[in-house]
Design an enzyme around this catalytic site. Structure first.
Site, PDB file in Angstrom:
ATOM      1  N   GLU A 147      -8.269  -5.343  -1.763  1.00  0.00           N
ATOM      2  CA  GLU A 147      -8.294  -4.090  -2.547  1.00  0.00           C
ATOM      3  C   GLU A 147      -8.988  -4.294  -3.890  1.00  0.00           C
ATOM      4  O   GLU A 147      -9.351  -3.343  -4.550  1.00  0.00           O
ATOM      5  CB  GLU A 147      -6.868  -3.585  -2.787  1.00  0.00           C
TER       6      GLU A 147
ATOM      7  N   ASP B  79      -6.282  -9.189   5.997  1.00  0.00           N
ATOM      8  CA  ASP B  79      -6.161  -9.125   4.536  1.00  0.00           C
ATOM      9  C   ASP B  79      -4.677  -9.054   4.179  1.00  0.00           C
ATOM     10  O   ASP B  79      -3.862  -8.570   4.958  1.00  0.00           O
ATOM     11  CB  ASP B  79      -6.966  -7.963   3.940  1.00  0.00           C
TER      12      ASP B  79
HETATM   13 ZN   LIG Z   1      -7.018  -0.132   1.060  1.00  0.00          ZN
HETATM   14 ZN   LIG Z   2      -6.950  -1.904   3.691  1.00  0.00          ZN
END
Ligand SMILES: [Zn+2]
Ligand SMILES: [Zn+2]
Length: 377
Positions: free
Chosen positions: A129, A70
């Site tokens: 997130e 990510d």
């Molecule tokens: Zn996070």
């Molecule tokens: Zn994370």
């Protein structure tokens, strides 16, 4: 594999440019720049929004194995005082995604130079997130065209020492939903409460009642959390508030419990509207599906960890959420924790990570991508 000084430089470069979900333009450019400088013979690259997919062609492939990193940061003002701290005021890589990306690049570099047997896919995923990049990325044509047979990811673990790797078969991360509740009533003078509908009192009562959902409505053998992390309301000390807002999160170990809790919150809403003669609107925001690890893959991975002379620790299930859950819902896979040894936890403005963990993780990810066998092999 890149030398340690190079790895640290990449991590520090990325650390300085944290960006929010689907705004990771500088991050994407940095990653692409690195990827384009690699030997291209075995690589194919696709962009998807602010994310990137890189496929490495294997020498004798029987499946496609994927590693997901990510790439987004958080709206947190960094307070580490590090010389390479965030240059984007008000934003920080406070969840270690800068390390996740560095580990992916290091592994990709090694594979571009010495291709693996199976095809390998690197997934640079935006917006973990929020609002959640995993699900829309999986639904894209770009991803579908390179649908993996197996996928894994890691997350830094501040509480574990460097050299420790942790995971478990089955449930690792919880089901989560955001929760935003807006109250609107009739404000007025502080001295004439009988002529008003006080939204501070309504919102306060609501916070208290929410607690009874977990204690009185949920089966005691199930696990659930409802946390309100933020309350705002009113304008000044001597005026009765016309508006108030609660912001929070719901977490459960069973995916079936999330809709039940939402129904309970809706019924509280109706009761409070009646009681306080006000209007309440509820937004459940982003939902993340649980991360459920495939047992056989975790077994294989545990052997790889132990043969790498790293410490294995069985992980407890946690009430944290991760949108990687959507990937392992539809693709066999697993996630693991990487020890980075920080006194401050994830999402803390003082989170640091021991950089010695980066080469350790890069070697482990590379070995796993090269050695992992499919479930039915
Ligand atoms: Zn996070
Ligand atoms: Zn994370």
């Amino acid at each position: 594999m890149l030398d340690v000084a190079n790895l640290i430089k990449i991590r520090r470069d990325l650390h300085q440019i944290p960006e929010l979900g689907f705004q990771e333009h500088k991050t994407q450019a940095y990653l692409l720049n690195f990827i384009q400088a690699l030997p291209q013979t075995h690589l194919s690259v696709k962009k998807w929004k602010t994310g990137i997919l890189v496929k490495v062609k294997g020498t004798n492939s029987s499946m496609l194995v994927a590693y997901r990193a990510d790439i987004d940061g958080l709206p947190i003002e960094e307070e580490t005082g590090l010389e390479f701290q965030s240059k984007h005021e008000g934003y920080m890589h406070a969840c270690g995604h800068d390390l996740h990306m560095t580990i992916a690049l290091a592994t990709l570099e090694a594979m571009a130079k010495q291709p693996p047997e199976n095809d390998v896919l690197f997934v640079f995923q935006p917006a973990e997130e929020g609002p959640g990049g995993a699900l829309p990325m999986m639904q894209s044509e770009e991803f579908k065209e390179w649908w993996p047979d197996l996928i894994f990811a890691l997350h830094i673990a501040p509480e574990l020492p460097v050299g420790t790797i942790s995971s478990k078969p089955g449930l690792l991360f919880a089901n989560t939903s955001e929760l935003f509740i807006d109250f609107k009533g009739k404000g007025g003078h502080a001295a004439y409460p009988h002529l008003t509908k006080d939204m501070v009192v309504a919102a306060s009562g609501f916070v208290g009642e929410l607690q009874t959902i977990v204690s009185r409505r949920v089966d005691p053998l199930e696990s659930a959390v409802i946390t309100i992390g933020k309350i705002t309301g009113g304008t000044v000390q001597n005026v009765i508030a016309e508006r108030a807002r609660l912001e929070g999160t719901i977490r459960t170990l069973s995916p079936d419990l999330i809709p039940i809790i939402k129904q309970e919150i809706d019924s509280l809403k109706r009761g409070f509207e009646e009681m306080y003669d006000c209007s309440i609107s509820i937004d459940f925001g982003a939902n993340y599906y649980q991360v459920f690890n495939q047992s056989d893959l975790v077994d294989q991975f545990k052997h790889i960890v132990e043969s790498s002379e790293l410490e294995w620790k069985e992980a407890p299930a946690a009430m944290t959420g991760e949108d990687f859950g959507y990937m392992v819902r539809d693709i066999p896979g697993f996630m693991f924790w990487l020890g980075v040894d920080s006194p401050y936890g994830l999402h803390h403005s003082k989170l640091t990570a021991k950089e010695e963990a980066i080469p350790i993780a890069a070697k482990l990810v590379e070995k796993t991508l090269r050695e992992m066998k499919s479930l039915n092999a």
